[in-house]
Scaffold this active site. Structure first.
Site, short mmCIF file in Angstrom:
data_model
loop_
_atom_site.label_atom_id
_atom_site.label_comp_id
_atom_site.label_asym_id
_atom_site.label_seq_id
_atom_site.Cartn_x
_atom_site.Cartn_y
_atom_site.Cartn_z
N THR A 1 -15.06 -9.12 -49.10
CA THR A 1 -13.69 -9.48 -48.69
C THR A 1 -12.99 -8.21 -48.21
O THR A 1 -13.11 -7.85 -47.04
CB THR A 1 -12.91 -10.14 -49.85
OG1 THR A 1 -12.92 -9.29 -50.98
CG2 THR A 1 -13.52 -11.48 -50.22
N LYS B 1 -20.25 -7.62 -54.92
CA LYS B 1 -19.08 -7.40 -54.10
C LYS B 1 -17.92 -7.12 -55.04
O LYS B 1 -17.93 -7.51 -56.21
CB LYS B 1 -18.77 -8.58 -53.20
CG LYS B 1 -18.28 -9.83 -53.88
CD LYS B 1 -16.79 -9.88 -54.16
CE LYS B 1 -15.97 -9.62 -52.93
NZ LYS B 1 -14.53 -9.58 -53.30
N THR C 1 -17.86 -10.35 -64.41
CA THR C 1 -17.67 -9.22 -63.54
C THR C 1 -17.18 -9.74 -62.20
O THR C 1 -16.92 -10.91 -62.05
CB THR C 1 -19.01 -8.51 -63.33
OG1 THR C 1 -18.82 -7.54 -62.32
CG2 THR C 1 -20.10 -9.47 -62.86
N ASN D 1 -2.64 -4.64 -50.50
CA ASN D 1 -2.21 -5.72 -51.37
C ASN D 1 -0.79 -6.18 -51.13
O ASN D 1 -0.35 -7.18 -51.69
CB ASN D 1 -2.42 -5.33 -52.83
CG ASN D 1 -3.89 -5.35 -53.15
OD1 ASN D 1 -4.52 -6.38 -53.05
ND2 ASN D 1 -4.45 -4.19 -53.46
#
Lengths: 385, 385
Positions: A135, A161, A172, A380
């Protein structure tokens, strides 16, 4: 065999749907996030792993299929079913995984077309699958180890990833490990649990535990070794190979943390327990103030001792020796005189190492993270737009 | 009476040494950080508060006098002694406080000169003291309440500092509250403990709990009321005034978080317990991903539900209703259709409100924080240089 194709879930046009497939049946172990919110794929995959025999993984990036209600669960089952039909195996043999934006439904027509396209491109090796699960990741994360077990060469490979919302707890970020070793079921589960605890659960990027975290370990026995148990003479060799692959993937996730410019490794030695050492190391590596100081190449060791102090672990700060790289900065409750420029220089490279030694016992642990940069805020502040 | 002067501890040349003094004796309650690393001033002040009668505070900014070993403890005692001699009171009547860089010794000659200068400038009111305890703070933080108790007017005033390394646990950043009410000792301690839990312990800027956190509540009885106990008819009025002042200071700290552009208020309602509601609210307000989304004016509610999910509180995500301002975004485990632009617009102002309602009970709690901006990274990448 693996493949990754572009099916149009991510706006970017890159690979966003991947398929992993073992022609032989597998024993498979899995661990999942402890977040109370669990993505729909985890519900479906947990069921498949518990019923046994998972030997395929279908994964997409771009949309996490989490917080999507009953409709999301149905989408995950449909994704599993389409992959099973395409590969001509049972639905219960397919694990499903999605990562990306939360709260958005999957475009099932594109997913369906993507699965069929990927099935036609399955090859041994290649990074298509690893690319398809990225991503905000900037780098493909793969690792492999080869060891001798009972005279047979055994391979352990993995891909993972993870870049943001990384603070794994029990599960995880996405990590898919596969081996051609023959391994008994209980042994495989025990191995994955312990390895996850020491590797994926020791990294943090931002303290946010994702609802999509998952690690899978598939073993198809193609190497022809005597099936491994916890008591096998060769078991430590196998466990070490799995841990080595997982550690490499975990470090790759931390290094590729959103906006990160460097990998931070925190070592805590001389602790009363491994659990305590791990909690101390994770507290340091997770501190925003430590991370910002590393970004700014400021060897602000006071923030390291402070982060140890609020870890919840009982220890005496008077007994702590602290190093930035090879430079000792703190001992016996007070600063050790040193050249500040030399300590700052230990933060200038690609990899930063901070070591704390407690006088409490013989246990140690390592945790990995990254620095906190402007870029993290940029990524973000505008992830969905 | 209060004063603040510039004595040269901070490089900036601004006010950096403050004195608070009550001519009347006081009952004083205090709470301190739970960080295992405790600044030297906290050790000295704890002793003074326990022996009773603290009625003066000497505080400096620029250097925290933490992680400075035995020499730091001696400096803190010297600071207490110099203030006591200058004010002509007992050393045990003086609380000491330092905030700033960790691991550096205080320049005692400057501190000493500063205390004498401040003693000569003591006045009723004025913001000199509040200014002198600022570090990366951009605004003075003061609050006051006046209530009637037993026919007497009682005043509760307070001042606080805090901008980074803010994640109070039991204690808080520096907060000094004073009242002219007469209050019995046990009642004063109980009040400060409860109020701290509901106000200062409900804010977070960066998840880092400082070794210097401290809150002090001094009561000198000048109002002439019958001394308050927990059973007094008027006690709720007094407790409400203290909580109101503390809440206002706590919100001012959150709003002035390092690099912050807006105050974030998270309300959790319908929880099984206040403790659970508070943990959920703090988990959301402390999430880097939520904070960065607020900075970017992106109503990314999936991150809010995710942060609730990893709070450690047991709840069912299917029973959560979630609002950004007045816009409902999530209910029954799936998205509520809404105009994204409208939800994003609720993040554009000075104050952001996020509300979560659980169907678990009748308890509620509020927590406050701020957004995560480029500026936070800039400030903390270069704090010491």
């Amino acid at each position: 065999m693996a493949a990754g194709v572009a099916c149009g879930v991510r706006g970017s046009g890159g690979r966003d749907l991947g398929l992993l497939f073992s022609e032989l049946p597998c024993e498979t172990a899995a661990v999942f996030t402890r977040n109370a919110l669990k993505g729909a794929p985890l519900v479906v995959t947990r069921g498949a792993v518990e019923s046994g025999g998972v030997r395929a993984v279908v994964a997409n990036s771009g949309i996490a299929n989490a917080a999507t209600g009953q409709g999301g669960i149905e989408d995950a089952y449909a994704m599993q079913m389409i992959a099973a039909e395409t590969l001509d195996i049972g639905a219960g043999e397919v694990a499903v995984s999605s990562t990306g934006v939360i709260g958005v439904r999957l475009p099932m027509d594109r997913i369906s077309a993507g699965i069929r396209a990927a099935a036609g491109e399955l090859v041994e090796g290649g990074s298509g699958f690893a690319e398809s699960i990225m991503t905000t990741d900037t780098r493909v994360k793969e690792a492999v180890a080869r060891v001798e077990i009972g005279g047979r060469t055994v391979t352990v490979g993995g891909t993972a990833k993870g870049s943001g919302m990384i603070h794994p707890n029990m599960g995880t970020m996405l990590a898919f490990l596969a081996t051609d070793a023959a391994v008994e079921k209980d042994c495989l589960h025990e191995t994955l649990g312990r390895v996850t605890n020491r590797t994926f659960n020791r990294i943090t990027v931002d303290g946010d535990t994702s609802p999509s975290d998952m690690a899978l370990l598939m073993a198809n026995g193609a190497a022809g070794n005597e099936p491994l148990t916890l008591e096998s003479e060769d078991y430590p060799v196998f466990a070490g190979a799995v841990e080595g692959v997982a550690r490499e993937l975990a470090k790759k996730i931390a290094r590729d943390g959103e906006g990160a410019s460097r990998l931070v490794e925190v070592v805590v030695e001389g602790a009363a327990s491994e659990e305590g050492a791990a909690a101390l190391a994770k507290s340091v590596v997770g501190s925003n103030l430590v991370k910002a100081a590393v970004f700014g190449e400021d060897a602000n060791w006071g923030r390291v001792v402070t982060a140890m102090g609020y870890s919840g672990v009982d220890f005496d700060p008077e007994n702590v020796d602290l190093w930035f790289g090879p430079i000792k900065v703190f001992s016996g409750g007070e600063p050790v005189p040193h050249e500040e420029a030399e300590a700052n220089a230990t933060l200038a490279g690609d990899e930063v190492k901070i070591t704390a030694r407690l006088g409490e016992g013989a246990a140690s642990a390592v945790a990995w993270g990254c620095d906190l940069s402007y870029e993290y805020v940029r990524i973000n502040g505008s992830y969905r737009t």
